[in-house]
Design a protein around this motif. Structure first.
Motif, mmCIF file in Angstrom:
data_model
loop_
_atom_site.group_PDB
_atom_site.id
_atom_site.type_symbol
_atom_site.label_atom_id
_atom_site.label_comp_id
_atom_site.label_asym_id
_atom_site.label_seq_id
_atom_site.Cartn_x
_atom_site.Cartn_y
_atom_site.Cartn_z
ATOM 1 N N VAL A 112 46.735 36.106 34.303
ATOM 2 C CA VAL A 112 47.560 35.262 35.161
ATOM 3 C C VAL A 112 47.239 35.624 36.605
ATOM 4 N N MET A 113 46.845 34.637 37.411
ATOM 5 C CA MET A 113 46.439 34.858 38.798
ATOM 6 C C MET A 113 47.453 34.216 39.749
ATOM 7 N N LEU A 114 48.024 35.031 40.632
ATOM 8 C CA LEU A 114 49.061 34.575 41.552
ATOM 9 C C LEU A 114 48.499 34.464 42.968
ATOM 10 N N HIS A 115 48.464 33.256 43.487
ATOM 11 C CA HIS A 115 47.881 32.993 44.799
ATOM 12 C C HIS A 115 48.730 33.584 45.919
ATOM 13 N N GLY A 116 48.152 33.645 47.106
ATOM 14 C CA GLY A 116 48.861 34.113 48.281
ATOM 15 C C GLY A 116 49.560 32.982 49.007
ATOM 16 N N CYS A 117 50.232 33.300 50.105
ATOM 17 C CA CYS A 117 50.947 32.295 50.891
ATOM 18 C C CYS A 117 49.980 31.215 51.387
ATOM 19 N N SER A 118 50.437 29.991 51.390
ATOM 20 C CA SER A 118 49.726 28.798 51.847
ATOM 21 C C SER A 118 48.580 28.392 50.931
ATOM 22 N N GLN A 119 48.322 29.138 49.872
ATOM 23 C CA GLN A 119 47.237 28.791 48.966
ATOM 24 C C GLN A 119 47.730 27.910 47.824
ATOM 25 N N SER A 120 46.787 27.366 47.084
ATOM 26 C CA SER A 120 47.060 26.593 45.879
ATOM 27 C C SER A 120 46.271 27.211 44.731
ATOM 28 N N PRO A 121 46.579 26.842 43.486
ATOM 29 C CA PRO A 121 45.769 27.334 42.367
ATOM 30 C C PRO A 121 44.279 27.034 42.530
ATOM 31 N N ASP A 122 43.948 25.813 42.969
ATOM 32 C CA ASP A 122 42.537 25.453 43.109
ATOM 33 C C ASP A 122 41.848 26.295 44.179
ATOM 34 N N ASP A 123 42.501 26.437 45.303
ATOM 35 C CA ASP A 123 41.951 27.235 46.398
ATOM 36 C C ASP A 123 41.719 28.676 45.946
ATOM 37 N N ALA A 190 47.460 42.320 23.314
ATOM 38 C CA ALA A 190 47.172 43.608 23.952
ATOM 39 C C ALA A 190 46.278 43.462 25.170
ATOM 40 N N ARG A 191 45.860 42.216 25.466
ATOM 41 C CA ARG A 191 44.970 41.988 26.610
ATOM 42 C C ARG A 191 45.498 40.846 27.481
ATOM 43 N N VAL A 192 46.726 41.004 27.930
ATOM 44 C CA VAL A 192 47.349 40.044 28.842
ATOM 45 C C VAL A 192 47.587 40.763 30.167
ATOM 46 N N TYR A 193 47.088 40.199 31.255
ATOM 47 C CA TYR A 193 47.118 40.871 32.553
ATOM 48 C C TYR A 193 47.629 39.910 33.617
ATOM 49 N N VAL A 194 48.057 40.469 34.750
ATOM 50 C CA VAL A 194 48.472 39.647 35.888
ATOM 51 C C VAL A 194 47.930 40.289 37.154
ATOM 52 N N ALA A 195 47.430 39.460 38.055
ATOM 53 C CA ALA A 195 46.877 39.943 39.324
ATOM 54 C C ALA A 195 47.197 38.930 40.405
ATOM 55 N N GLY A 196 47.156 39.389 41.663
ATOM 56 C CA GLY A 196 47.441 38.468 42.747
ATOM 57 C C GLY A 196 47.027 39.000 44.098
ATOM 58 N N LEU A 197 47.059 38.105 45.074
ATOM 59 C CA LEU A 197 46.681 38.422 46.446
ATOM 60 C C LEU A 197 47.898 38.327 47.350
ATOM 61 N N SER A 198 48.111 39.330 48.195
ATOM 62 C CA SER A 198 49.158 39.312 49.207
ATOM 63 C C SER A 198 50.521 39.146 48.539
ATOM 64 N N ALA A 199 51.252 38.047 48.843
ATOM 65 C CA ALA A 199 52.531 37.821 48.177
ATOM 66 C C ALA A 199 52.346 37.735 46.669
ATOM 67 N N GLY A 200 51.201 37.197 46.236
ATOM 68 C CA GLY A 200 50.899 37.158 44.808
ATOM 69 C C GLY A 200 50.659 38.539 44.237
ATOM 70 N N GLY A 201 50.055 39.434 45.042
ATOM 71 C CA GLY A 201 49.873 40.816 44.599
ATOM 72 C C GLY A 201 51.197 41.530 44.468
#
Length: 354
Positions: A112-123, A190-201
């Motif tokens: 699961v990838m969490l975007h940062g502020c002002s971003q979109s999933p595509d970006d 057993a292989r479910v992960y989450v990562a993100g940038l800035s606010a998403g991090g």
């Protein structure tokens, strides 16, 4: 000129985003010649479905995936990049899901990838280049989309006390998205992960603390520790000066990337993320220095348990600002010079299951 009945295009868009094309077709049939009965020619029905998909992208039926999304996301033959919706008692969020061409029903990881502020999933997908890696290594990638109605800058609300707890607010929504994908595809639990940038991090750090049984590990890029703030004023203070977060609850394996010249989120926050994730554990730490192919120097600190297995990593990026390391210049908030954070995160996650 023939007059056709009114069609609820917003509802058609919503159904299309949810993958419920048959229901959306029943709405569209009303304005197709002859009502487009089930016996309609296949080419007509196909054209109608294409029209619905276009409507879903252009009409703004659901906030978060409507309208321009930044750079186009390339999807190779037999791969899929789908718009979906999660709905629960906590609310709803749209998300994009990348399904690589190599997926044939076998058990695969989910990120699961969490975007940062002002971003979109595509970006974010384009900037982090995670879909390309998923195609290479065969795993699923979900990109939840924050809405402007929840945050005007489309930031995940990691700093709100109501969005830092299990079973509530945004953590519940994001965990629900992960569970939706697990239910719809064959995902290795057993292989479910989450990562993100800035606010998403920062939100990824919250998810690791709130749902340790769901997320095997987390990746925090230019983010903050769970509980580093409780409201907007304390959030700005933590971003500017850093804030040590409380040590409580379960902790999951964590990989951190942070630029030492980050002027948006002070780099000391990366230290706090690691301190929170390693607290109370008997670990050995060793550091190594290197330089990326793009010329960026870094220091990588590896934390291992008694048996020598990897537990946590901390990448200090010398000369880097507030940007995804090793990302594509086609996306926002990326620094192509740095080490490939996406590849290193997936390498770290894979080592945990080896």
């Amino acid at each position: 000129m023939a007059r056709f009945p009114k069609i609820d295009l917003q509802e058609a868009s919503r159904l299309t985003r949810a993958g419920r094309l048959d229901e959306a077709m029943t709405l569209l049939k009303r304005v197709l010649p002859g009502g487009a009965p089930d016996s309609a020619a296949p080419d007509l029905r196909g054209a109608a479905k294409d029209l619905l998909r276009g409507l879903a992208d252009k009409l703004g039926g659901l906030e978060g995936l409507a309208g321009p999304q930044g750079p186009a996301v390339f999807t190779p033959p037999n791969a899929r990049y789908e718009a979906r919706v999660h709905e629960s008692a906590a609310g709803s969020r749209t998300y994009k899901l990348y399904i690589p061409s190599g997926y044939r029903g076998q058990a695969v990881p989910l990120l699961v990838m969490l975007h940062g502020c002002s971003q979109s999933p595509d970006d974010f997908a384009v900037g982090a280049r995670m879909n390309e890696l998923a195609e290479e290594q065969t795993f699923l990638v979900a990109y939840p989309a924050q809405t402007r109605s929840a945050n005007m800058s489309k930031c995940w609300n990691w700093f709100n006390e109501a969005d830092q707890k299990r079973g509530r607010g945004e953590p519940s929504l994001i965990a629900g998205i992960a569970r939706d994908v697990i239910a719809a595809f064959r995902v290795d639990p057993a292989r479910v992960y989450v990562a993100g940038l800035s606010a998403g991090g920062a939100a990824a750090a919250v998810l690791g603390a709130a749902y340790p049984e769901l997320f095997r590990a987390i990746g925090v890029h230019s983010g903050l520790a769970c509980g580093a703030a409780r409201d907007m004023p304390s959030a700005f203070s933590a971003m500017k000066n850093g804030a040590a977060a409380p040590i409580s609850g379960a902790r999951v394996p964590t990989i951190v990337f942070h630029g030492e010249d980050d002027k948006t989120v002070h780099p000391v926050n990366g230290d706090h993320v690691i301190a929170q994730s390693t607290a109370g554990a008997e670990l050995r730490a060793r550091s190594e220095r290197g330089i990326s192919p793009g010329g960026m120097r870094y220091t990588r600190t590896i934390y291992t348990d008694r048996s020598g297995r990897p537990a946590h990593e901390h990448w200090r990026l010398h000369g880097a600002g507030h940007a995804w390391s090793g990302g594509s210049p086609r996306g926002s908030f990326t620094d192509p010079r740095g080490p490939d954070a996406s590849r290193e995160m997936m390498r770290f996650f894979g080592e945990l299951s080896a």
